[in-house]
Write an enzyme that holds these catalytic residues in place. Structure first.
Site, PDB file in Angstrom:
ATOM      1  CE  LYS A 167     -15.436  76.252   2.908  1.00 55.08           C
ATOM      2  NZ  LYS A 167     -15.436  77.504   2.152  1.00 55.08           N
ATOM      3  CE  LYS A 222     -28.954  75.106  -4.795  1.00 56.88           C
ATOM      4  NZ  LYS A 222     -27.984  74.321  -5.628  1.00 56.88           N
TER       5      LYS A 222
HETATM    6  P1  ATR Z   1     -20.646  75.757  -3.554  1.00 59.41           P
HETATM    7  O1  ATR Z   1     -20.302  75.238  -2.202  1.00 59.41           O
HETATM    8  O2  ATR Z   1     -19.451  76.054  -4.435  1.00 59.41           O
HETATM    9  O3  ATR Z   1     -21.600  76.907  -3.506  1.00 59.41           O
HETATM   10  P2  ATR Z   1     -22.838  74.202  -4.506  1.00 59.41           P
HETATM   11  O4  ATR Z   1     -23.596  74.327  -3.223  1.00 59.41           O
HETATM   12  O5  ATR Z   1     -22.851  72.896  -5.234  1.00 59.41           O
HETATM   13  O6  ATR Z   1     -21.323  74.525  -4.303  1.00 59.41           O
HETATM   14  O7  ATR Z   1     -23.361  75.357  -5.480  1.00 59.41           O
HETATM   15  C1  ATR Z   1     -22.846  75.547  -6.759  1.00 59.41           C
HETATM   16  C2  ATR Z   1     -23.505  76.795  -7.360  1.00 59.41           C
HETATM   17  O8  ATR Z   1     -22.992  77.008  -8.671  1.00 59.41           O
HETATM   18  C3  ATR Z   1     -25.001  76.671  -7.518  1.00 59.41           C
HETATM   19  O9  ATR Z   1     -25.585  77.942  -7.390  1.00 59.41           O
HETATM   20  C4  ATR Z   1     -25.119  76.126  -8.953  1.00 59.41           C
HETATM   21  O10 ATR Z   1     -26.362  76.358  -9.559  1.00 59.41           O
HETATM   22  P3  ATR Z   1     -27.607  75.342  -9.265  1.00 59.41           P
HETATM   23  O11 ATR Z   1     -28.086  75.669  -7.888  1.00 59.41           O
HETATM   24  O12 ATR Z   1     -28.586  75.630 -10.311  1.00 59.41           O
HETATM   25  O13 ATR Z   1     -27.006  73.956  -9.360  1.00 59.41           O
HETATM   26  C5  ATR Z   1     -24.060  76.953  -9.615  1.00 59.41           C
HETATM   27  N1  ATR Z   1     -23.539  76.372 -10.852  1.00 59.41           N
HETATM   28  C6  ATR Z   1     -22.718  75.303 -10.988  1.00 59.41           C
HETATM   29  N2  ATR Z   1     -22.413  75.079 -12.281  1.00 59.41           N
HETATM   30  C7  ATR Z   1     -23.055  76.052 -12.988  1.00 59.41           C
HETATM   31  C8  ATR Z   1     -23.132  76.370 -14.389  1.00 59.41           C
HETATM   32  N3  ATR Z   1     -22.471  75.639 -15.306  1.00 59.41           N
HETATM   33  N4  ATR Z   1     -23.887  77.432 -14.750  1.00 59.41           N
HETATM   34  C9  ATR Z   1     -24.532  78.186 -13.824  1.00 59.41           C
HETATM   35  N5  ATR Z   1     -24.510  77.931 -12.502  1.00 59.41           N
HETATM   36  C10 ATR Z   1     -23.776  76.875 -12.085  1.00 59.41           C
END
Ligand code: ATR
Length: 273
Positions: free
Chosen positions: A66, A157
């Site tokens: 995207k 973030k």
């Molecule tokens: P997307 O396009 O799905 O938003 P991304 O940009 O990689 O993918 O973002 C994933 C989000 O899920 C982020 O907010 C991530 O938190 P971080 O910014 O701290 O990495 C969050 N996330 C992923 N796995 C997680 C987990 N096990 N617990 C809490 N937050 C999680």
């Protein structure tokens, strides 16, 4: 030749978009073809260019492309501009390649129309601060909520998103650990459910909420929705409605016809049982 459309992603095999658009086309009497294309991770630009060179009319774009779709678009809708991500591409009559983002409108329409839940003056907790959340914040803020509180594992973030959208409405960032129980709506926009994981927030966040929404979708329910239900949450919804609604918005951009979504949502629900 039929007008050609497709969804591009990697992986793409399990995408529901071809089925959704086929149902829309049948329902509205539109003659069109919609396929799924798996682009190699380093060849997204080439795949898009080839698709439109061969007369393709429109593309949906999904994970992980995207942001690249945002780059390749020559012009963007204002929502897509701010979202930093594009999920719908099309050419206008002058051959200009446009990028739009229908994820946010899809989410808001699912909540307000399908679930019949008004976000106006509500306190909304949004979990996550990745691309998925960035893509939906502007349409959420346009519903005139009382507050949008963003919480993310990586606090910086969440702060960045709150700063980026500060001019659009009442938005702030907090740590997971600071969260109490004072929310009407909790929207999970993290990808934690993919790992069967739940963000480490107080059960009070969902206990007092009148709607808990997971932007993810899983036929057996997501980890987050199972957790929220176990904490006593009043009402939960997964992201299947959002998926159908974002598709309907894209279909409308391409074809100028707005399909009925309820029968498609029903068909998908019964199909997956
Ligand atoms: P997307 O396009 O799905 O938003 P991304 O940009 O990689 O993918 O973002 C994933 C989000 O899920 C982020 O907010 C991530 O938190 P971080 O910014 O701290 O990495 C969050 N996330 C992923 N796995 C997680 C987990 N096990 N617990 C809490 N937050 C999680």
């Amino acid at each position: 030749m039929m007008d050609q459309y497709a969804v591009v992603g990697n992986p793409i095999a399990h995408s529901k978009s071809p089925k959704i658009h086929a149902l829309f086309a049948k329902e509205t009497g539109q003659v069109m073809d919609y396929t799924a294309i798996q682009a190699p991770l380093d060849e997204f630009f080439g795949v898009v260019a080839a698709f439109f060179e061969h007369g393709g009319k429109g593309l949906n774009v999904t994970v992980p492309f995207k942001e690249q779709a945002w780059q390749i678009a020559e012009r963007r809708s204002s929502a897509a501009e701010k979202a930093g991500a594009v999920n719908t591409l099309w050419r206008d009559n002058d051959g200009v390649l446009w990028g739009g983002n229908t994820d946010g409108p899809g989410l808001v329409r699912d909540i307000t129309t399908n679930l019949n839940y008004s976000l106006k003056r509500k306190r909304i907790l949004v979990l996550g601060a990745g691309g998925a959340v960035r893509g939906v914040l502007q349409p959420i803020l346009e519903t005139q909520p009382a507050a949008v509180i963003i919480a993310n594992r990586t606090r910086r973030k969440a702060d960045d998103l709150a700063t980026l959208f500060a001019g659009q409405g009442p938005v702030e960032a907090v740590d997971f650990s600071e969260l109490g129980g004072d929310f009407d709506v909790v929207i999970n926009g993290t990808s934690a459910s993919l790992e069967g994981d739940v963000p480490p927030i107080s059960p009070d966040c969902v206990k007092g909420a009148s709607l808990v929404y997971d932007m993810m979708y899983a036929p057996q329910g997501t980890a987050f929705l199972h957790w929220a239900e176990a904490q006593g949450a009043a009402r939960g919804a997964d992201g299947l409605g959002m998926l159908v609604e974002q598709a309907a918005e894209a279909f409308f951009i391409w074809r100028g016809v707005r399909p009925q979504t309820a029968p498609v949502l029903d068909a998908l629900r019964s199909f997956t049982l």
